[in-house]
Design a protein around this motif. Structure first.
Motif, PDB file in Angstrom:
ATOM      1  N   VAL A 152     -67.890  16.410 120.038  1.00  0.00           N
ATOM      2  CA  VAL A 152     -68.995  15.771 120.538  1.00  0.00           C
ATOM      3  C   VAL A 152     -68.960  15.146 121.900  1.00  0.00           C
ATOM      4  O   VAL A 152     -67.767  14.506 122.258  1.00  0.00           O
ATOM      5  CB  VAL A 152     -69.614  14.556 119.595  1.00  0.00           C
ATOM      6  CG1 VAL A 152     -70.914  14.052 120.156  1.00  0.00           C
ATOM      7  CG2 VAL A 152     -69.966  15.314 118.203  1.00  0.00           C
ATOM      8  N   THR A 153     -69.858  15.535 122.840  1.00  0.00           N
ATOM      9  CA  THR A 153     -69.845  15.043 124.120  1.00  0.00           C
ATOM     10  C   THR A 153     -70.301  13.639 124.300  1.00  0.00           C
ATOM     11  O   THR A 153     -71.560  13.657 124.260  1.00  0.00           O
ATOM     12  CB  THR A 153     -70.548  16.027 125.226  1.00  0.00           C
ATOM     13  OG1 THR A 153     -70.155  17.381 125.087  1.00  0.00           O
ATOM     14  CG2 THR A 153     -70.633  15.541 126.465  1.00  0.00           C
ATOM     15  N   LEU A 200     -70.764   8.889 116.894  1.00  0.00           N
ATOM     16  CA  LEU A 200     -71.010  10.173 116.960  1.00  0.00           C
ATOM     17  C   LEU A 200     -72.568  10.505 116.856  1.00  0.00           C
ATOM     18  O   LEU A 200     -73.041  11.354 117.595  1.00  0.00           O
ATOM     19  CB  LEU A 200     -70.259  11.246 116.113  1.00  0.00           C
ATOM     20  CG  LEU A 200     -68.559  10.933 116.292  1.00  0.00           C
ATOM     21  CD1 LEU A 200     -67.890  11.886 115.162  1.00  0.00           C
ATOM     22  CD2 LEU A 200     -68.216  11.504 117.701  1.00  0.00           C
ATOM     23  N   ARG A 220     -74.946  12.237 119.578  1.00  0.00           N
ATOM     24  CA  ARG A 220     -75.778  13.452 119.262  1.00  0.00           C
ATOM     25  C   ARG A 220     -77.257  13.301 119.710  1.00  0.00           C
ATOM     26  O   ARG A 220     -77.983  14.406 120.029  1.00  0.00           O
ATOM     27  CB  ARG A 220     -75.583  14.008 117.825  1.00  0.00           C
ATOM     28  CG  ARG A 220     -74.272  14.621 117.691  1.00  0.00           C
ATOM     29  CD  ARG A 220     -74.201  15.422 116.374  1.00  0.00           C
ATOM     30  NE  ARG A 220     -72.791  16.033 116.194  1.00  0.00           N
ATOM     31  CZ  ARG A 220     -72.096  15.643 115.147  1.00  0.00           C
ATOM     32  NH1 ARG A 220     -72.250  14.508 114.410  1.00  0.00           N
ATOM     33  NH2 ARG A 220     -70.990  16.117 115.048  1.00  0.00           N
ATOM     34  N   HIS A 221     -77.675  12.197 119.221  1.00  0.00           N
ATOM     35  CA  HIS A 221     -79.505  12.055 118.949  1.00  0.00           C
ATOM     36  C   HIS A 221     -80.035  11.087 120.072  1.00  0.00           C
ATOM     37  O   HIS A 221     -81.199  11.070 119.988  1.00  0.00           O
ATOM     38  CB  HIS A 221     -79.666  11.565 117.503  1.00  0.00           C
ATOM     39  CG  HIS A 221     -79.098  12.427 116.475  1.00  0.00           C
ATOM     40  ND1 HIS A 221     -79.595  13.655 116.244  1.00  0.00           N
ATOM     41  CD2 HIS A 221     -78.015  12.445 115.354  1.00  0.00           C
ATOM     42  CE1 HIS A 221     -78.980  14.338 115.379  1.00  0.00           C
ATOM     43  NE2 HIS A 221     -78.084  13.614 115.031  1.00  0.00           N
ATOM     44  N   ARG A 235     -75.792   9.467 127.030  1.00  0.00           N
ATOM     45  CA  ARG A 235     -74.795  10.593 127.392  1.00  0.00           C
ATOM     46  C   ARG A 235     -74.853  10.431 128.840  1.00  0.00           C
ATOM     47  O   ARG A 235     -74.177  11.076 129.768  1.00  0.00           O
ATOM     48  CB  ARG A 235     -75.260  11.956 127.042  1.00  0.00           C
ATOM     49  CG  ARG A 235     -74.833  12.373 125.658  1.00  0.00           C
ATOM     50  CD  ARG A 235     -74.658  13.974 125.540  1.00  0.00           C
ATOM     51  NE  ARG A 235     -75.926  14.563 125.565  1.00  0.00           N
ATOM     52  CZ  ARG A 235     -76.783  14.697 124.499  1.00  0.00           C
ATOM     53  NH1 ARG A 235     -76.593  14.111 123.301  1.00  0.00           N
ATOM     54  NH2 ARG A 235     -77.741  15.338 124.623  1.00  0.00           N
TER      55      ARG A 235
END
Ligand SMILES: Cc1cc2nc3c(=O)[nH]c(=O)nc-3n(C[C@H](O)[C@H](O)[C@H](O)COP(=O)(O)OP(=O)(O)OC[C@H]3O[C@@H](n4cnc5c(N)ncnc54)[C@H](O)[C@@H]3O)c2cc1C
Length: 398
Positions: free
Chosen positions: A70-71, A361, A365-366, A371
């Motif tokens: 996961v970035t 995580l 992701r969401h 990010r």
């Protein structure tokens, strides 16, 4: 080295003492962050810097067992040209800074010179005593002594300053593994591998990986008791893709243990002496920001102290200004490191968890903002410094 360069550019006579004969050492991280790259550009040294051997780290990535990584942060989201972390061996970076400083007439670098104690007179630090390469004692008088001698600072101790220690759950062991030509190129992201009570990180160098093995504090004796075969098995289990080359670890002599510290001085100065960098606040490797924080300290110290040094009189109030400027960003970054330690490293090092926390995580992701917030924080941190006006130069073209 950065403070020496900046002050010399202001016209201050400055001497840097370095106890080692060279800058070769593997253990202190390779990351040059956008805040530092921007500073180097402001100094007019960007082109030369970009010619140094380096790879570009574009993402912060975390592994997910059984699934794709996961970035957590994408540096590409930052405006160019400050949208990557440069990964380069610290000795190349230090040699580069030393070369730039050597061009300034007031700069002197004395390698193999070890600062041993302070010269004091009339309630003020007046200089340093040091050991020369041939073992003789000598002293150097100065309007100001800056302790930049790292986590085990001898000058800090000589000044009677003692840092407050924060618990760190792990130590690191460094070693090298070969990196084949087919594996070189741009670095998508650093993906640590986690196991019960351990983690493994591979930093990219031109023809080898600088490996960092992490395990609970106090386990060095146990790891060594397992012998080199035992350690090779640990590495192969964590990184099966590198199992084909673990024989490159010839003996436990190749394994360099580093006692990780996280601490901070209550007061960074006494009359005539200032501590900056790890001497004032030892940084954990978590997040890989310590080099850059030390450089920010140097930029702030040069900005505030160059005028006083040119006048030949540095007061405690001048030193206090530097501390006041740099204390808050240091506290913020160390607090984030402590949260990372508690949330990620303590459960892993105690064997309670072998993967990155699910909540983090999920957020990565969401929640797209995560990010961009994470890379911005890592890239520039709180209160990034700029090069003082007196140190700026037009880019050198060649
Ligand atoms: C395992 C580990 C990994 C890390 N990884 C990263 C990373 O990836 N990225 C990152 O940004 N930070 C990382 N850090 C943190 C980073 O290494 C430090 O925060 C940073 O190096 C501090 O810089 P400094 O100049 O203050 O001290 P140092 O880099 O420790 O430099 C001190 C210098 O003083 C010299 N010296 C010491 N004593 C004397 C003396 N008595 N006389 C003369 N010279 C002396 C030393 O030889 C050394 O050259 C890591 C730290 C650890 C422990």
């Amino acid at each position: 080295m950065m403070l020496g360069l900046l002050l010399a550019r202001a016209g201050v006579r400055v001497t840097v003492l370095e106890k080692h004969a060279d800058f070769l050492r593997d253990f202190r991280g390779d990351t040059v962050h956008p805040s530092t790259i921007r500073l180097i550009d402001e100094l007019g040294l960007g082109q030369e810097f970009r010619r140094l051997p380096q790879s570009r780290l574009k993402n912060v990535v975390f592994p997910v067992p059984g699934g794709p990584p996961v970035t957590m942060g994408d540096f590409n989201a930052l405006p160019p040209p400050y949208n990557y972390v440069a990964m380069m061996p610290q000795w190349d970076f230090l040699s580069f800074l030393a070369g730039a400083a050597a061009q300034e007439p007031g700069f002197t670098l004395l390698m193999s010179h070890t600062a041993t104690s302070l010269v004091r007179n009339g309630g003020r630090v007046r200089g340093v005593r040091f050991r020369t390469p041939d073992g003789m004692q000598d002293e150097l008088l100065a309007d100001l002594v800056v302790a930049t001698d790292g986590r085990h600072s001898a000058l800090r101790t000589a000044a009677g300053l003692a840092p407050k220690e924060f618990p760190v759950p792990f130590d690191t062991w460094w070693f090298r593994l070969p990196r084949y030509p087919s594996e070189t190129g741009e670095v998508a992201g650093l993906v640590p591998a986690f196991g019960p009570g351990e983690a493994l990180l591979a930093l990219f160098r031109n023809d080898y990986y600088q490996m960092g093995y992490l395990a609970a504090k106090g386990t060095d004796a146990r790891i060594r008791a397992e012998g080199v075969e035992g350690f090779r098995r640990r590495v192969a289990a964590l990184r099966p893709d590198l199992a084909d080359r673990v024989d490159a670890i010839e003996s436990l002599e190749d394994l360099h243990w580093l006692d990780v510290r996280l601490n901070r001085l209550h007061t960074w100065h006494i009359n005539g002496l200032l501590c900056i960098g790890d001497a004032a606040h030892a940084m954990s490797p978590a997040g890989g920001v310590g080099i850059n924080l030390a450089i920010q300290d140097a930029a702030a110290a040069a900005e505030y102290l160059a005028p006083a040094l040119l006048r030949g009189r540095v007061t405690t109030a001048d030193l206090e200004k530097v501390e006041r400027r740099r204390r808050l960003p240091t506290v913020i970054v160390q607090s984030v490191q402590r949260i990372m330690q508690r949330a990620v490293f303590v459960p892993i090092m105690t064997g309670k968890r072998t993967k990155f926390p699910a909540a983090a995580l999920f957020l990565a992701r969401h929640v797209p903002a995560i990010r961009t917030i994470i890379p911005r924080f890592i890239a520039f941190g709180p209160r990034p410094e700029h090069a003082p006006a007196f140190a700026r130069r037009a880019p050198q073209h060649s």
